[in-house]
Structures are given as structure tokens and as C-alpha cells.
Design an enzyme around this catalytic site. Structure first.
Site, short mmCIF file in Angstrom:
data_model
loop_
_atom_site.label_atom_id
_atom_site.label_comp_id
_atom_site.label_asym_id
_atom_site.label_seq_id
_atom_site.Cartn_x
_atom_site.Cartn_y
_atom_site.Cartn_z
N GLU A 1 75.85 48.23 -31.60
CA GLU A 1 76.66 47.21 -32.27
C GLU A 1 76.89 46.10 -31.24
O GLU A 1 78.02 45.86 -30.84
CB GLU A 1 77.97 47.88 -32.68
CG GLU A 1 78.73 47.22 -33.74
CD GLU A 1 79.92 48.08 -34.18
OE1 GLU A 1 80.81 48.34 -33.34
OE2 GLU A 1 79.96 48.49 -35.35
N GLU B 1 76.09 60.36 -36.07
CA GLU B 1 76.62 60.17 -34.71
C GLU B 1 77.51 61.35 -34.38
O GLU B 1 78.22 61.87 -35.26
CB GLU B 1 77.43 58.87 -34.63
CG GLU B 1 78.06 58.69 -33.25
CD GLU B 1 78.78 57.38 -33.03
OE1 GLU B 1 79.13 56.71 -34.02
OE2 GLU B 1 79.00 57.02 -31.85
O1 AHR Z 1 81.00 54.76 -37.09
C1 AHR Z 1 81.98 54.71 -36.11
C2 AHR Z 1 81.72 53.62 -35.09
O2 AHR Z 1 81.85 52.37 -35.69
C3 AHR Z 1 80.34 53.58 -34.49
O3 AHR Z 1 80.21 54.43 -33.42
C4 AHR Z 1 80.22 52.16 -34.03
O4 AHR Z 1 78.91 51.69 -34.08
C5 AHR Z 1 81.15 51.40 -34.94
O5 AHR Z 1 82.04 50.64 -34.23
#
Ligand code: AHR
Length: 643
Positions: free
Chosen positions: A358, A25
Site C-alpha cells: 500500500e 494476510e
Molecule cells: O487489511 C488490513 C491492512 O489494511 C493491510 O495490511 C494493509 O494493506 C491495509 O492498510
């Protein structure tokens, strides 16, 4: 002495071939300013204030001498790059890019750089691009001539070589002749990107990922996928094609509650130079199955939680269908053609898609079902991954499991996330032992042990890594059902992280893996295809250290390769005392490689001591069909046995 007997003939469960993967990410400057090889920040003058209050178009740039920089929108390079910079002044005047986080870039003698830009100028002129430190010392430069253009833009590409070493230089563009020039998409890449790919990735960081032998890569997020508004949502179509067609989006990690040292990251944007084509290509390059996550028509539920109307969801569903065509469609299909035009006529072999990041609640599952209905009908070959919310227990999590109980066939796997204390990881080693195998499989899509939660420090220390290792032995025991797992987040730019712990830390000139990185690397590179029976003699041990939480000192898992010739044995010692072990497989051992990591619980790695906590390798000799080993206090031990 603890006797460990391994019965390779007694095969217990298959181990998912995708068990260990990575999750990428663009958080903590992992993408722009990290893995993406681009060295110029705000290269197209497209940075903007999401509240529209201040002008950020010149952010990361400053003028040199009496140079003047203005940003204009008249006759732009493209709709997506609607701003450009106009540099005017006398010979010697110019502009300087401050780089990501204002830190410039590092150069090494002999390093070749590729500079490119689009320019428009009323009369012929000359420009110089150079790399200079804060005292003006030059570490490489090139002068080039600009032809006179009309309203159109001309693209220039040139290479130059650094003639010295410096950890912080800044790219400068200087006028050699008085006048004015419009500039856009000013780009500087090292020639030496990962595998030499154009518009490629920073080699050292990509190699660290490759060394993990990830079997899949989940991307592009994370909360990034959800965004904070409909405009801010991640739209994969914005991230492909020519760079001039990729609009800039602000990075939703600009302002977060996870501000380390009170820092916010107002210069954090997504240029989308690292986009879906690059992700797919990278997956192919490192042998990882691509696992894109798409927006489910919802913004981040932690914040605004905006919902696309159910009647308007078609646009999002169509994006998903088009993504499948982009990845897998023939080169003469609309989206497959876009892929082919970018240089990859062959399909990317997409098999998995995550719908939503999520997400949780009824609002999510009604949207998930709308996607699933269409995707399963049109693409039964694609395995869909649903979400179980932001944590692996509680009301939202239970709702997800109730939904799965009622809809067993509507998802291939469920994405569970757990950012928990080291203690939680030890208490949950057996979490999946009793999971109902008739339900969708589990994808542990984001996890990390968070230490020192009370102070907010969340140190990437050996305690975290050790407890993750113990937990991973539990995953291996259940790898018929827990089919994928990946640590999160992957990268942190030192001093500019919105979130920690992270697996790999980097600055402009170095990178190191945390203790958790070495655990991931050891586990992912040493796993078989089937779990075999392992018995440990009960020696009436007195539990000490972290073993008191887990209820046992040694956490063990043994997996055998498909051809039955290689056995991998993992032994995690949670006690603060050494454990003498006699390992007895039921077949003769012809060769053994022993990897061990042992350290104090607070031990960490750093830019200065990158391998403070890292594996030691030896080749112990078997005697009378068994191996005698000492598992050091708080150690992770991995044996690779040729049978
Ligand atoms: O990994 C960091 C964050 O944690 C991600 O962006 C999210 O999916 C989760 O809350």
C-alpha cells in the site's frame, strides 16, 4: 411492479475472468494460529522480544511437576532455528504448550494427530506426548523411545488418536525416565488437513476459502509485506524449504493501534511454516491464480517508512526475479530446483506480481520503476501491479493516477484500497463508469464497508454486506477495466483480532462466515463472462431506506456465460420495502435457481448462529417467458437462469 428486460444479444463488455478473488494476510492470527494447521505455538523456542528487553524464548510453554525448561543455543538444530529447549527432571515431569493465544486446541474423538520433534539426549530414554485438559484429563497420548544421540539431532514422528471430545486441551511432553533432553521443532498437526497435505492447512478454514471459488489469491499481505524494519520485512526466501531452514519473524500486527478491547498480541509471530510454497500449492489446489505481493524496498509508510537506497535496490529486484524462477522456472534451474525439491517439479504458473503493498508518493514510484524496468525486460509475460496508496482518493491517490497517466505501459493494473463507510460504497457504485480505459486496469485489492466507525466497533453486519453487494454490481458493470477485486481482511480469530471487520471468524473448534462472506460467495459463484444489456422500467418510485443514498432501489447486473446458455442476474434491493419484479429475458428460461439473502441492517452471524444471515434457495417457475419475484426489503437476490 418493476419490469426488468434483459437483452442477452446485446453484449456490453467482457467480464474479467479474475473478477472475484481472495486476499490472505497473517493478521488477526490468520496464519500461525489460524489457517496454518500447526497446533503448537513457539514450536522452536524462537519467539523473541523485538526490543531485546525480555526473554520470550519460553513464551507459550510452561513446566509440569518439577520439570525444568531452559533454552539454549549451543549446537542448535540449524542456523534458522538457533534456539532449542532443554527439558530435565524426574519421570512425570514435563512441559505444556499453551497453544495460540493461550487457548490450546480442540479435539474430537477419533481425530488422528501427527506429532513430530527433533531431540538430542545423552542416554536412551522415553517420552510421552499427550493431550490433556486443564484438569489433567487425557484425551489421547503416545509414549515413544529416544535413541541415544551424540551432538546430532534425531527426528521423531508419531501418530496418535484422540479418544474423546474437548474444546480445550493442551499438548504435553512428559519424561518417562529421569534425565534431560534437548527438543526443537515440536510440532502437532491434525492428520486431516486440507486435502491431507503435509505441513498443511486447517481443513474447515481452507474449505471456506475454496467455497468462495476465488479466481486468484493475493498474498502474503498487506502491511506484513512491508514490515516495520528491514529485518521485519517479508522475505519470501525465508519461507521456503525445510522447516528447519525457515527463521521466525515477529508479526508486525503484534502491537497495533487497532487494539480491540485494549488487547495487544505479544505472542504473535510468523513461523513461516505457511510460506510461499504452501501459498502457491494452495492456489493450485483451489484453482486460484497466485498474486504474490513483494516488498518494494520500503517499510510501512504508516510508521517508520524506511527506504532502501536506490543503489541498493538490486537485492530486492533480484528477489523478485528469483521468485519468478521459483514459481515458473524449470526444475533444473536454481530456484525452480528448490520448488521441485519441495515436491512440485511442474511450474506454478505465476502471471501477476504486486510490487509493494500500500505504497504511495514519489519515493514509491521511483522504486516501482526500477523493478518494472528489469522485470518487464526479463519477464514480459508477468503482469505487474502498482499501488495507489492507502485509500482511493486524495493527494497520494491523485499522484498515483498522474504517474499512470505519464506511464501508461508500466503497469498492468493499479491496486486501489478502500475501507469506507457503507454510505461511501453506495455513493461509489458508479465510481468506475467513467474511468479512462487507456490507463492501467484496476485491482480493488483491499476493501470492506466499515460500519459504526464512530464507536470503532466496525460490526460485520448485513448493512455492510448489502452495501458491498450494491457496489459489486457496479464492479460487474465495469469488469472489463476492474479486473480483480478482493475483500480484506480475510480472517479474524475471535477475541484476538487486531482489525475488524473480517470475512471469516474462527476459534479452535468452529468458524463462520459474516454476511459479507455470503455476499462474496454468491457473487463469485454466479458470474458470467460478458455483461449484457438490462433495462429497468422507471416506475416513478419513492425512494426509501438506503435507496435514498444510491438514488435507486434496485441495483442490477446481468452477465452471460461464454456459451450463452446461462444467465446470472443480480438484484440488490436497497429499499426498506419489498419490490415486485417481473424479469423478462429475451430468451426462454428452461430452469431458474433463486438465491436470496434478506435481513435487518444490524443482523450478524456468530459462532452460535453462523447462518443467521445466509442465502435461501428456491426454484421459481417461469411463466410466459418471464419470472415474477419479490425482492425483500434490504435483500441481495441472485438468479441463475438456464436459457
Ligand atoms: O487489511 C488490513 C491492512 O489494511 C493491510 O495490511 C494493509 O494493506 C491495509 O492498510
Amino acid at each position: 411492479m418493476t419490469d426488468i428486460t434483459i437483452n442477452t444479444c446485446h453484449k456490453l463488455r467482457d467480464v474479467s475472468p479474475l473478477l472475484y478473488g481472495i486476499f490472505f494476510e497473517d493478521i488477526n492470527y490468520a496464519g500461525d494460529g489460524g489457517l496454518y494447521g500447526e497446533l503448537i505455538a513457539n514450536r522452536s523456542f524462537e519467539y523473541y522480544d523485538r526490543d531485546g528487553e525480555t526473554d520470550k524464548s519460553k513464551m507459550c510453554w510452561e513446566t509440569i511437576g518439577n520439570g525444568n525448561l531452559s533454552v539454549s543455543k549451543r549446537f542448535p538444530l540449524s542456523q534458522a532455528h538457533s534456539h532449542y529447549g532443554r527439558l530435565s527432571g524426574e519421570a512425570g515431569d514435563g512441559i505444556r504448550n499453551l497453544g495460540f493465544c493461550g487457548e490450546g486446541l480442540a479435539v474430537r474423538e477419533g481425530e488422528v494427530f501427527l506429532f513430530s520433534c527433533s531431540a538430542r539426549n545423552a542416554s536412551p530414554m522415553k517420552l510421552t506426548v499427550r493431550l490433556a485438559d486443564s484438569r489433567g484429563t487425557c484425551f489421547g497420548q503416545k509414549t515413544f523411545s529416544l535413541v541415544r544421540t551424540g551432538r546430532g539431532w534425531t527426528k521423531y514422528r508419531l501418530t496418535f488418536t484422540a479418544d474423546g471430545c474437548c474444546n480445550q486441551v493442551f499438548p504435553e511432553i512428559l519424561l518417562e525416565t529421569p534425565g534431560a533432553v534437548d527438543l526443537d521443532l515440536l510440532s502437532l498437526f491434525p492428520q486431516d488437513t486440507f486435502l491431507g497435505r503435509k505441513n498443511g492447512m486447517r481443513r474447515d478454514l481452507a474449505q471456506m476459502l475454496q467455497a468462495l471459488s476465488p479466481k486468484f489469491m493475493r498474498f502474503p499481505g498487506g502491511c506484513i509485506v512491508e514490515g516495520r524494519s528491514f529485518e521485519n520485512m517479508y522475505c519470501w526466501k525465508d519461507t521456503i524449504g525445510d522447516l528447519t531452514q525457515r527463521p521466525t519473524n515477529w508479526n508486525r500486527w503484534q502491537m497495533e493501534e487497532y487494539q480491540i478491547n485494549g488487547q495487544v498480541s505479544l505472542d504473535y509471530f510468523q513461523s513461516y511454516g505457511l510460506g510461499f510454497y504452501e501459498y502457491f500449492q494452495f492456489c493450485e489446489d483451489i484453482g486460484a491464480s497466485p498474486v504474490p505481493v513483494i516488498n518494494a524496498g520500503m517499510t510501512c509508510q504508516w510508521h517508520e517508512g524506511l527506504l532502501a537506497d536506490m543503489n541498493a535496490l538490486d537485492k530486492w529486484i533480484q528477489d523478485a526475479l528469483d521468485l519468478i524462477e521459483f514459481a515458473n522456472g524449470p526444475a533444473d534451474s536454481t530456484w525452480g530446483g528448490r520448488r521441485a525439491a519441495m515436491g512440485h517439479p511442474e511450474p506454478f504458473r505465476l502471471k501477476y506480481i504486486g510490487i509493494g503493498n500500500e505504497q504511495w508518493g514519489e519515493v514509491y514510484f521511483e522504486r516501482y520503476e526500477a523493478f518494472q524496468k528489469v522485470l518487464s525486460e526479463k519477464h514480459p509475460e508477468i503482469r505487474l501491479i502498482t499501488s495507489a496508496g492507502w485509500t482511493a482518493e486524495g493527494e497520494e491517490f491523485d499522484l498515483a493516477y498522474r504517474w499512470m497517466n505519464a506511464n501508461k505501459d508500466k503497469a498492468y493494473a493499479v491496486d486501489e484500497h478502500f475501507y469506507k463507510s457503507p454510505r461511501w460504497f453506495l455513493e461509489n457504485i458508479h465510481r468506475y463508469d467513467s474511468y479512462d480505459r487507456s490507463l492501467p486496469k484496476v485491482f480493488a485489492g483491499e476493501y470492506a464497508a466499515h460500519t459504526h466507525e464512530n464507536t470503532g466497533e466496525r460490526v460485520c453486519n448485513w448493512e455492510a454486506a448489502l452495501c458491498e453487494a450494491a457496489f459489486l454490481t457496479g464492479l460487474e458493470h465495469n469488469a472489463d477495466h476492474v479486473v480483480m477485486s478482493c475483500y480484506a481482511p480475510l480472517f479474524g480469530r475471535t477475541g484476538h483480532q487486531q482489525w475488524q471487520p473480517d470475512l471469516i471468524w474462527f476459534d479452535n473448534h468452529s468458524a463462520y462466515g459474516t454476511p459479507s462472506y455470503y455476499v462474496q460467495k454468491l457473487f463469485a459463484n454466479h458470474v458470467g463472462d460478458v455483461l449484457v444489456e438490462t433495462r429497468i422500467s422507471e416506475d416513478g418510485e419513492t425512494l426509501s431506506g438506503l435507496a435514498k443514498i444510491a438514488g435507486k432501489s434496485l441495483q442490477v447486473s446481468s452477465t452471460l456465460s461464454e456459451n450463452g446458455l446461462r444467465l446470472y442476474v443480480k438484484l440488490v434491493n436497497l429499499a426498506d420495502t419489498p419490490k415486485e419484479v417481473r424479469l423478462c429475458p429475451d430468451q426462454p428460461i428452461s430452469h431458474c435457481t433463486f438465491h436470496e439473502i434478506a435481513a435487518g441492517l444490524e443482523a450478524v452471524n456468530s459462532h452460535e448462529t453462523p447462518e443467521n444471515v445466509s442465502p435461501r434457495v428456491s426454484e421459481p417457475l417461469p411463466r410466459d417467458g418471464s419470472l415474477l419475484l419479490t425482492c425483500e426489503p434490504y435483500s441481495v437476490n441472485v438468479l441463475e437462469l438456464d436459457l
